[in-house]
Scaffold this motif. Structure first.
Motif, PDB file in Angstrom:
ATOM      1  N   MET A  97       0.821  -1.214   0.000  1.00 18.26           N
ATOM      2  CA  MET A  97       0.000   0.000   0.000  1.00 18.26           C
ATOM      3  C   MET A  97       0.855   1.265   0.000  1.00 18.26           C
ATOM      4  SD  MET A  97      -2.714   1.704  -0.136  1.00 18.26           S
ATOM      5  CE  MET A  97      -4.193   0.725  -0.016  1.00 18.26           C
ATOM      6  N   LEU A  98       0.517   2.158  -0.917  1.00 15.16           N
ATOM      7  CA  LEU A  98       1.153   3.471  -1.047  1.00 15.16           C
ATOM      8  C   LEU A  98       2.649   3.403  -1.347  1.00 15.16           C
ATOM      9  CD1 LEU A  98      -0.703   5.907  -0.834  1.00 15.16           C
ATOM     10  CD2 LEU A  98       0.491   6.578   1.233  1.00 15.16           C
ATOM     11  N   THR A  99       3.067   2.317  -1.966  1.00 16.61           N
ATOM     12  CA  THR A  99       4.487   2.158  -2.285  1.00 16.61           C
ATOM     13  C   THR A  99       4.634   1.949  -3.793  1.00 16.61           C
ATOM     14  OG1 THR A  99       4.698   1.071  -0.138  1.00 16.61           O
ATOM     15  CG2 THR A  99       6.567   0.886  -1.648  1.00 16.61           C
ATOM     16  N   ASN A 100       5.142   2.974  -4.462  1.00 19.67           N
ATOM     17  CA  ASN A 100       5.397   2.844  -5.903  1.00 19.67           C
ATOM     18  C   ASN A 100       6.598   1.934  -6.112  1.00 19.67           C
ATOM     19  OD1 ASN A 100       3.359   4.666  -6.366  1.00 19.67           O
ATOM     20  ND2 ASN A 100       4.689   6.326  -7.072  1.00 19.67           N
ATOM     21  N   GLU A 101       6.458   1.003  -7.041  1.00 24.42           N
ATOM     22  CA  GLU A 101       7.582   0.117  -7.337  1.00 24.42           C
ATOM     23  C   GLU A 101       7.648  -0.114  -8.839  1.00 24.42           C
ATOM     24  OE1 GLU A 101       8.369  -3.283  -4.273  1.00 24.42           O
ATOM     25  OE2 GLU A 101       6.202  -3.017  -4.430  1.00 24.42           O
ATOM     26  N   VAL A 269       3.987  -0.857 -10.296  1.00 24.74           N
ATOM     27  CA  VAL A 269       2.733  -0.361  -9.696  1.00 24.74           C
ATOM     28  C   VAL A 269       2.909   1.063  -9.179  1.00 24.74           C
ATOM     29  CG1 VAL A 269       3.261  -1.442  -7.454  1.00 24.74           C
ATOM     30  CG2 VAL A 269       0.892  -0.833  -8.024  1.00 24.74           C
ATOM     31  N   LEU A 270       1.913   1.875  -9.452  1.00 28.01           N
ATOM     32  CA  LEU A 270       1.872   3.248  -8.950  1.00 28.01           C
ATOM     33  C   LEU A 270       0.634   3.423  -8.093  1.00 28.01           C
ATOM     34  CD1 LEU A 270       2.541   5.328 -12.201  1.00 28.01           C
ATOM     35  CD2 LEU A 270       4.191   4.671 -10.433  1.00 28.01           C
ATOM     36  N   PHE A 271       0.796   4.119  -7.000  1.00 26.59           N
ATOM     37  CA  PHE A 271      -0.353   4.451  -6.144  1.00 26.59           C
ATOM     38  C   PHE A 271      -0.661   5.929  -6.293  1.00 26.59           C
ATOM     39  CE2 PHE A 271       0.808   0.470  -4.385  1.00 26.59           C
ATOM     40  CZ  PHE A 271      -0.367  -0.045  -3.874  1.00 26.59           C
ATOM     41  N   VAL A 272      -1.912   6.227  -6.552  1.00 28.84           N
ATOM     42  CA  VAL A 272      -2.306   7.616  -6.732  1.00 28.84           C
ATOM     43  C   VAL A 272      -3.504   7.899  -5.823  1.00 28.84           C
ATOM     44  CG1 VAL A 272      -3.142   9.327  -8.400  1.00 28.84           C
ATOM     45  CG2 VAL A 272      -1.482   7.604  -9.122  1.00 28.84           C
ATOM     46  N   GLU A 273      -3.388   8.967  -5.042  1.00 32.89           N
ATOM     47  CA  GLU A 273      -4.508   9.318  -4.163  1.00 32.89           C
ATOM     48  C   GLU A 273      -5.636   9.924  -4.987  1.00 32.89           C
ATOM     49  OE1 GLU A 273      -4.197  10.772  -0.237  1.00 32.89           O
ATOM     50  OE2 GLU A 273      -2.028  10.385  -0.151  1.00 32.89           O
TER      51      GLU A 273
HETATM   52  C1  NAG Z   1       3.596   7.302  -7.325  1.00 38.30           C
HETATM   53  O1  NAG Z   1       3.863   7.811  -8.613  1.00 38.30           O
HETATM   54  C2  NAG Z   1       2.828   8.647  -9.121  1.00 38.30           C
HETATM   55  C3  NAG Z   1       3.132   8.977 -10.561  1.00 38.30           C
HETATM   56  O2  NAG Z   1       4.454   9.416 -10.717  1.00 38.30           O
HETATM   57  C4  NAG Z   1       2.708   9.878  -8.240  1.00 38.30           C
HETATM   58  O3  NAG Z   1       1.667  10.713  -8.721  1.00 38.30           O
HETATM   59  C5  NAG Z   1       2.386   9.420  -6.825  1.00 38.30           C
HETATM   60  O4  NAG Z   1       2.342  10.533  -5.960  1.00 38.30           O
HETATM   61  C6  NAG Z   1       3.416   8.415  -6.332  1.00 38.30           C
HETATM   62  N1  NAG Z   1       2.912   7.863  -5.087  1.00 38.30           N
HETATM   63  C7  NAG Z   1       3.654   7.691  -4.029  1.00 38.30           C
HETATM   64  C8  NAG Z   1       2.986   7.113  -2.856  1.00 38.30           C
HETATM   65  O5  NAG Z   1       4.830   7.995  -4.004  1.00 38.30           O
END
Ligand code: NAG
Length: 291
Positions: A97-101, A269-273
């Motif tokens: 969760m909330l971890t871009n990889e 995987v990218l997490f976007v709020e």
């Molecule tokens: C993940 O990457 C996206 C696209 O670059 C960015 O908008 C988002 O804020 C990043 N999310 C985190 C939790 O770092």
């Protein structure tokens, strides 16, 4: 098991795509808001491979895809998933969760036997699609055509270009998440059918009140990528591929499949709020083209 489920499924689809227009925010039976803390694992499930051409579903693992480390398990957890799926199983795709990889190596299969090679080509010709699910949400795929954005669920197993076949072996996932706050708690728990479900499921307990993030959208971009054989040596599942994997959906002609050669799979995987609230997370599916 299947006989009654099939009838229920038709019924459920009717409810989903018929009644949903008059119901504002609805729940899949047995699905409830799940909160994940930062870093919690999110496991992707796979549904049967489906084709609008044949209407005959096949289990995901009938094709040579990467298998989960702990083995394949039937993974339909609730009524909603039973209604949605012909056969829902676990998959090795997992996120935190909330971890871009990025550049996550998944596996290299054994060399394709002639039987596997033929079957893959057949399924690609028959337009079979892979259906992945996260937190009860089937992945959405966006394509643009003549300036219009189209949405689909699932992605094709592969594509045929001239006389070569390609498998989509790198997936770019985007998970939309909504940060839970006090107002969401009261809305969700107060919503009639959901709270009944929460009681009858009975295993949510403390989770419902904990802070965290809820999954409100799931998207996938399938790509074909030619991995370098040398870079794969000594890589284990979830290891970091040593160079950037580019995922450009407009160029599919990267990795033609061949008999006696393995397939390599990877993902990112990218997490976007997002502002989308949990009760509205199904809205996107009601505007679908080819559902
Ligand atoms: C993940 O990457 C996206 C696209 O670059 C960015 O908008 C988002 O804020 C990043 N999310 C985190 C939790 O770092």
């Amino acid at each position: 098991k299947m006989g009654c489920v099939v009838e229920l499924k038709i019924c459920a689809l009717f409810v989903l795509f018929g009644l949903s227009q008059i119901v504002n925010g609805f729940y899949l039976p047995g699905s409830y808001p799940h909160n994940y803390g930062v870093g919690d694992y999110l496991n992707v499930k796979v549904n049967s491979l489906t084709s609008i051409d044949t209407e005959l579903p096949y289990g995901y693992y009938t094709l040579p895809f990467c298998q989960p480390e702990g083995g394949i398990k039937d993974s339909a957890e609730n009524l909603g998933e039973l209604l949605m799926g012909d056969r829902i199983e676990n998959s090795p795709y997992r996120f935190k969760m909330l971890t871009n990889e990025t550049d996550i190596f998944l596996c290299q299969t054994k060399a394709l036997s002639s039987k596997e090679f033929k079957l893959l080509k057949k399924r690609i010709d028959e337009m079979y699609q892979v259906n992945v699910i996260l937190d009860n949400l089937p992945a959405i795929r966006y394509t643009s055509k003549e300036g219009f954005m189209l949405r689909w669920t699932g992605y094709p197993v592969g594509a045929k270009v001239q006389n070569a076949y390609y498998v989509f072996n790198h997936l770019k996932f985007t998970v939309l998440v909504h940060k839970k706050d006090e107002t969401d708690v009261s809305r969700v728990v107060g919503a009639g059918d959901a709270s009944e479900m929460i009681e009858s499921v009975g295993n949510l307990g403390s989770n419902a009140a904990a802070p965290g993030y809820m999954v409100v959208g799931f998207e996938v971009v399938p790509c074909s990528f030619l991995h370098n054989a040398d870079s794969l040596k000594n890589l284990k599942m979830y290891g970091k591929y040593p160079s950037p994997i580019s995922c450009d959906p407009s160029t599919i002609a990267a990795m033609p499949i061949k008999e006696n050669e393995p397939l390599t799979f990877s993902y990112e995987v990218l997490f976007v709020e997002s502002d989308i609230k949990w009760p509205s997370r199904w809205d996107a599916y009601l505007k679908m083209e080819g559902a």
